[in-house]
Design an enzyme around this catalytic site. Sequence first.
Site, short mmCIF file in Angstrom:
data_model
loop_
_atom_site.label_atom_id
_atom_site.label_comp_id
_atom_site.label_asym_id
_atom_site.label_seq_id
_atom_site.Cartn_x
_atom_site.Cartn_y
_atom_site.Cartn_z
N HIS A 19 1.00 -1.15 0.67
CA HIS A 19 0.46 0.04 -0.12
C HIS A 19 1.35 0.98 -0.08
O HIS A 19 0.72 2.48 -0.60
CB HIS A 19 -1.03 0.27 1.28
CG HIS A 19 -2.05 -1.04 1.20
ND1 HIS A 19 -1.65 -1.95 2.39
CD2 HIS A 19 -2.39 -1.27 0.91
CE1 HIS A 19 -3.24 -2.36 2.32
NE2 HIS A 19 -3.43 -2.59 1.17
N LYS A 43 -18.17 -5.61 7.95
CA LYS A 43 -17.37 -6.62 7.84
C LYS A 43 -16.30 -6.74 9.40
O LYS A 43 -16.33 -5.39 9.70
CB LYS A 43 -16.67 -6.20 6.78
CG LYS A 43 -15.11 -6.81 6.52
CD LYS A 43 -14.72 -6.70 5.25
CE LYS A 43 -13.61 -6.90 4.71
NZ LYS A 43 -12.69 -6.04 3.72
N ARG A 92 -2.10 -6.31 -8.54
CA ARG A 92 -1.05 -6.64 -7.91
C ARG A 92 -0.54 -8.22 -8.76
O ARG A 92 0.09 -8.40 -9.00
CB ARG A 92 -1.46 -7.44 -6.27
CG ARG A 92 -0.92 -6.10 -5.46
CD ARG A 92 -1.91 -6.82 -3.77
NE ARG A 92 -2.78 -7.74 -4.12
CZ ARG A 92 -3.51 -8.79 -3.52
NH1 ARG A 92 -3.28 -8.47 -2.11
NH2 ARG A 92 -4.75 -8.18 -3.33
N SER A 130 -2.80 -7.97 3.53
CA SER A 130 -2.98 -7.20 5.09
C SER A 130 -3.27 -8.77 5.79
O SER A 130 -2.99 -9.41 6.71
CB SER A 130 -4.00 -6.60 5.09
OG SER A 130 -3.92 -5.51 4.58
N1 COA Z 1 -0.47 -4.12 -1.92
C1 COA Z 1 -0.50 -4.71 -0.78
N2 COA Z 1 -1.56 -5.53 -0.72
C2 COA Z 1 -2.79 -4.97 -1.05
C3 COA Z 1 -2.71 -3.68 -2.53
C4 COA Z 1 -1.26 -3.37 -2.34
N3 COA Z 1 -0.80 -2.53 -3.57
N4 COA Z 1 -3.82 -3.70 -3.17
C5 COA Z 1 -4.80 -4.48 -2.29
N5 COA Z 1 -4.10 -5.31 -1.39
C6 COA Z 1 -4.75 -5.63 -0.71
C7 COA Z 1 -5.31 -6.08 1.03
O1 COA Z 1 -4.24 -6.03 1.85
C8 COA Z 1 -6.29 -6.75 1.52
O2 COA Z 1 -6.23 -7.90 1.40
P1 COA Z 1 -6.69 -8.88 2.01
O3 COA Z 1 -8.20 -9.37 1.57
O4 COA Z 1 -6.11 -10.34 2.58
O5 COA Z 1 -7.34 -7.86 3.30
C9 COA Z 1 -7.52 -6.97 -0.51
O6 COA Z 1 -6.17 -6.10 -1.36
C10 COA Z 1 -7.56 -5.77 -0.64
O7 COA Z 1 -8.10 -5.09 0.17
P2 COA Z 1 -8.59 -3.76 0.08
O8 COA Z 1 -7.81 -2.77 -1.77
O9 COA Z 1 -8.38 -3.07 0.95
O10 COA Z 1 -9.75 -3.88 -0.82
P3 COA Z 1 -11.09 -3.70 -0.29
O11 COA Z 1 -12.07 -4.97 -0.58
O12 COA Z 1 -10.95 -3.96 1.06
O13 COA Z 1 -12.29 -2.55 -0.50
C11 COA Z 1 -13.68 -1.07 -1.51
C12 COA Z 1 -12.51 -2.30 -1.47
C13 COA Z 1 -13.35 -0.05 -0.33
C14 COA Z 1 -12.92 0.01 -2.42
C15 COA Z 1 -14.60 -1.31 -1.22
O14 COA Z 1 -15.16 -2.41 -0.69
C16 COA Z 1 -15.49 -0.16 -1.63
O15 COA Z 1 -15.34 1.15 -2.29
N6 COA Z 1 -16.83 -0.11 -0.44
C17 COA Z 1 -17.49 0.70 -0.08
C18 COA Z 1 -19.29 0.24 -0.81
C19 COA Z 1 -19.24 0.10 -2.17
O16 COA Z 1 -19.02 1.52 -2.65
N7 COA Z 1 -20.16 -0.15 -2.87
C20 COA Z 1 -19.95 -0.10 -4.49
C21 COA Z 1 -18.91 -0.48 -5.18
S1 COA Z 1 -18.97 -2.44 -5.64
#
Ligand code: COA
Length: 160
Positions: A19, A43, A92, A130
């Site tokens: 990140h 969540k 990734r 994560s």
């Molecule tokens: N380096 C390392 N890890 C990364 C990364 C990077 N550059 N990018 C993503 N990841 C990993 C995270 O560590 C996480 O790992 P885990 O699943 O093992 O915990 C995973 O990828 C996904 O995490 P994240 O990028 O935080 O995405 P998310 O799915 O948790 O959240 C949101 C994504 C917040 C953008 C999305 O859920 C959201 O917009 N929610 C609001 C509701 C909404 O608007 N919904 C309509 C859209 S469908």
Amino acid sequence: MCKGLCVYPGSFDPVTLGHVDLIERAAKLFPNLVVAVLNNPDKHNMFTVEQRMNMLSRACAHLTNVTIDSFGGLLVDYMRSANAEIVLRGLRAVTDFENEFQMAQVNRQIAPGIETLFMMTSPDYAYISSSAVRQIAMFGGDISTLVPPCIIEEIHRVFK
Ligand code: COA
């Protein structure tokens, strides 16, 4: 440099070196970057929103144009309220693509003015997630190659 406010949303449970790599690179492209922590009561997160924001603040303390915020509900509503136009997401591996593609299309459908921009995670960090950090920390393993040094102690403290 791109104009407009860019938002990098995510769970950051916890923030990883992957990140931070993305944030550092995006901070060079945008005048202002907001890292927005999702507050989703449905969540089960290991760290509270406050803890996740605090860890991000420390990990990004060297970046003067980066601010940390949180949001609940729809990302596009937060984008509108923050007057932001660009959503940043990291890719990734190919496996991330399908999910990200769907999310970007849904967001475009419900808020056509908002663009999603993708950056490739550096190969050095492409294997980090994560959940891997949480699992390793849970068993007292070494997370020093996965997360910023300034948050290692706090992560281990939660699992003690
Ligand atoms: N380096 C390392 N890890 C990364 C990364 C990077 N550059 N990018 C993503 N990841 C990993 C995270 O560590 C996480 O790992 P885990 O699943 O093992 O915990 C995973 O990828 C996904 O995490 P994240 O990028 O935080 O995405 P998310 O799915 O948790 O959240 C949101 C994504 C917040 C953008 C999305 O859920 C959201 O917009 N929610 C609001 C509701 C909404 O608007 N919904 C309509 C859209 S469908």
